[in-house]
Design a protein around this motif. Structure first.
Motif, PDB file in Angstrom:
ATOM      1  N   LEU A   1       0.825  -1.205   0.000  1.00 29.23           N
ATOM      2  CA  LEU A   1       0.000   0.000   0.000  1.00 29.23           C
ATOM      3  C   LEU A   1       0.864   1.262   0.000  1.00 29.23           C
ATOM      4  CD1 LEU A   1      -2.825  -1.004   2.504  1.00 29.23           C
ATOM      5  CD2 LEU A   1      -2.910  -0.963   0.007  1.00 29.23           C
TER       6      LEU A   1
ATOM      7  N   PHE B   1     -10.661  -3.483  -3.897  1.00 28.39           N
ATOM      8  CA  PHE B   1     -11.382  -2.482  -4.691  1.00 28.39           C
ATOM      9  C   PHE B   1     -10.499  -1.265  -4.947  1.00 28.39           C
ATOM     10  CE2 PHE B   1     -14.266   1.177  -5.055  1.00 28.39           C
ATOM     11  CZ  PHE B   1     -15.032   0.761  -6.139  1.00 28.39           C
ATOM     12  N   ALA B   2      -9.753  -0.841  -3.924  1.00 31.26           N
ATOM     13  CA  ALA B   2      -8.858   0.304  -4.078  1.00 31.26           C
ATOM     14  C   ALA B   2      -7.760   0.001  -5.092  1.00 31.26           C
ATOM     15  CB  ALA B   2      -8.242   0.672  -2.731  1.00 31.26           C
ATOM     16  N   LEU B   3      -7.268  -1.237  -5.099  1.00 31.45           N
ATOM     17  CA  LEU B   3      -6.226  -1.627  -6.050  1.00 31.45           C
ATOM     18  C   LEU B   3      -6.746  -1.550  -7.480  1.00 31.45           C
ATOM     19  CD1 LEU B   3      -3.378  -2.718  -6.556  1.00 31.45           C
ATOM     20  CD2 LEU B   3      -4.283  -5.028  -6.196  1.00 31.45           C
TER      21      LEU B   3
ATOM     22  N   TRP C   1      -0.065   8.778  -5.801  1.00 31.60           N
ATOM     23  CA  TRP C   1      -0.549   9.999  -5.171  1.00 31.60           C
ATOM     24  C   TRP C   1       0.542  10.864  -4.546  1.00 31.60           C
ATOM     25  CZ3 TRP C   1      -3.459   5.374  -3.806  1.00 31.60           C
ATOM     26  CH2 TRP C   1      -4.595   5.216  -4.592  1.00 31.60           C
TER      27      TRP C   1
ATOM     28  N   LEU D   1     -11.949  -4.091   0.653  1.00 30.76           N
ATOM     29  CA  LEU D   1     -11.791  -2.664   0.353  1.00 30.76           C
ATOM     30  C   LEU D   1     -10.443  -2.389  -0.312  1.00 30.76           C
ATOM     31  CD1 LEU D   1     -13.285  -1.000   3.559  1.00 30.76           C
ATOM     32  CD2 LEU D   1     -14.279  -1.038   1.268  1.00 30.76           C
ATOM     33  N   VAL D   2      -9.399  -3.075   0.166  1.00 26.75           N
ATOM     34  CA  VAL D   2      -8.076  -2.912  -0.449  1.00 26.75           C
ATOM     35  C   VAL D   2      -8.096  -3.422  -1.886  1.00 26.75           C
ATOM     36  CG1 VAL D   2      -5.680  -3.708  -0.370  1.00 26.75           C
ATOM     37  CG2 VAL D   2      -6.811  -2.975   1.722  1.00 26.75           C
TER      38      VAL D   2
ATOM     39  N   THR E   1      -9.276   0.307  -8.540  1.00 27.63           N
ATOM     40  CA  THR E   1      -9.490   1.720  -8.857  1.00 27.63           C
ATOM     41  C   THR E   1      -8.174   2.426  -9.147  1.00 27.63           C
ATOM     42  OG1 THR E   1     -11.411   1.717  -7.388  1.00 27.63           O
ATOM     43  CG2 THR E   1     -10.529   3.853  -8.018  1.00 27.63           C
ATOM     44  N   ALA E   2      -7.151   2.111  -8.353  1.00 29.39           N
ATOM     45  CA  ALA E   2      -5.843   2.733  -8.544  1.00 29.39           C
ATOM     46  C   ALA E   2      -5.236   2.350  -9.882  1.00 29.39           C
ATOM     47  CB  ALA E   2      -4.907   2.324  -7.408  1.00 29.39           C
TER      48      ALA E   2
ATOM     49  N   SER F   1      -6.996   4.339 -12.531  1.00 31.10           N
ATOM     50  CA  SER F   1      -6.558   5.735 -12.423  1.00 31.10           C
ATOM     51  C   SER F   1      -5.155   5.921 -12.980  1.00 31.10           C
ATOM     52  CB  SER F   1      -6.598   6.189 -10.959  1.00 31.10           C
ATOM     53  OG  SER F   1      -7.898   6.095 -10.438  1.00 31.10           O
TER      54      SER F   1
END
Length: 292
Positions: free
Chosen positions: A17, A142-144, A25, A139-140, A146-147, A150
């Motif tokens: 992470l 899903f974040a991966l 970011w 959640l991680v 999305t990242a 992006s």
């Protein structure tokens, strides 16, 4: 001992992470997994003098490799968290043969299912803290995802801006305006707009450093090949008689010097003046650089 193993898995997830955070970011020149993978593939392709088509695959292939390693590390890290507590801290659906499998295999399976947000439900956490941890893994995951999306959506617009600037410089090189021709309001606007585009590319190299490892194709769309001509235009602007043109030429020179500083600091490490940095940039991308 169980908690120590679980902490190792949690540490692995946190390292991943952190790398994802610093890649997308909060980019730093210290790099991370993405920079290491891309630099290694780029140097390997340049060392063996791979053809242009092969070099052109380095950027996309490196991105796929990095995302795959992120996903693999997250899955493995969470599996290590579950492993010491399998099967006692989990509930298995009736008739499931999962409990008969090795604990590590069940842990990997549960981690894959959870990070992919499938929610099959044949293995479910029973202890309170695990019931909180499992949704966190989803959640991680899903974040991966999305990242990753992006990252792609950020890199390719940066490449477009760089290539548009290169094509514009190529067209100007073909026209080859002299100092008297740019010694006017139109010339000042031209040089000022070029300075703005160079500044945007400089920001792109700072924010999306991975874009450096993408090959730009033909010379007319390669900034590495065309940036040398921008310095020629800047010199002609500074040699003009009108003060507004000289000012615009100075702005373009400053933007180019700033771009050279970023390229040298993050990628090339020549320690030389802007002309040497741009020559090294052209050589690193298999180009000769545009000459006046």
């Amino acid at each position: 001992m169980k908690w120590l193993v679980s902490l190792v898995g949690a540490g692995l997830v946190m390292i991943t992470l952190r790398d994802l955070f610093h890649t997308l970011w909060h980019p730093t020149r210290h790099g991370g997994l993405s920079r290491l993978v891309m630099t290694a593939l780029w140097r390997l392709a340049r060392r063996f003098r791979a053809p242009g088509r092969v070099v052109g695959l380095v950027g996309p292939l490196a991105m796929v490799t990095v995302v795959g390693m992120w996903a693999l590390t997250v899955v493995l890290g969470w599996a290590i968290v579950y492993w010491p507590h399998m099967p006692g801290a989990f509930t298995f659906s009736p008739g499931s043969k999962a409990a008969q499998e090795p604990a590590l295999l069940d842990s990997l399976y549960l981690s894959l299912v959870t990070v992919a947000t499938l929610g099959l439900g044949d293995i479910a956490p029973d202890e309170g803290w695990l019931r909180l941890v499992s949704p966190l893994e989803a959640l991680v995951g899903f974040a991966l995802l999305t990242a990753t999306v992006s990252w792609v959506l950020e890199i390719y617009p940066a490449l477009t801006r760089r290539r548009v600037l290169a094509i514009r410089l190529a067209l100007l090189r073909d026209a080859d305006p002299t100092t008297p021709q740019i010694d006017g309001t139109a010339g000042a606007l031209l040089l000022e707009s070029l300075a703005t585009e160079v500044a945007r590319v400089r920001i792109d190299f700072t924010q999306y450093a991975e874009a450096y490892y993408f090959h730009d194709g033909e010379d007319h769309s390669s900034l590495a090949a065309m940036v040398g001509y921008a310095t020629v235009l800047a010199q002609r602007g500074q040699a003009a008689e009108r003060p507004e043109v000289r000012l615009a030429g100075a702005l373009l020179t400053g933007a180019l010097n700033d771009l050279a500083a970023i390229l040298d600091q993050r990628f090339l490490h020549t320690g030389g003046p802007p002309t040497a940095v741009f020559a090294a940039y052209a050589a690193d991308h298999g180009r000769d650089g545009a000459q006046p």
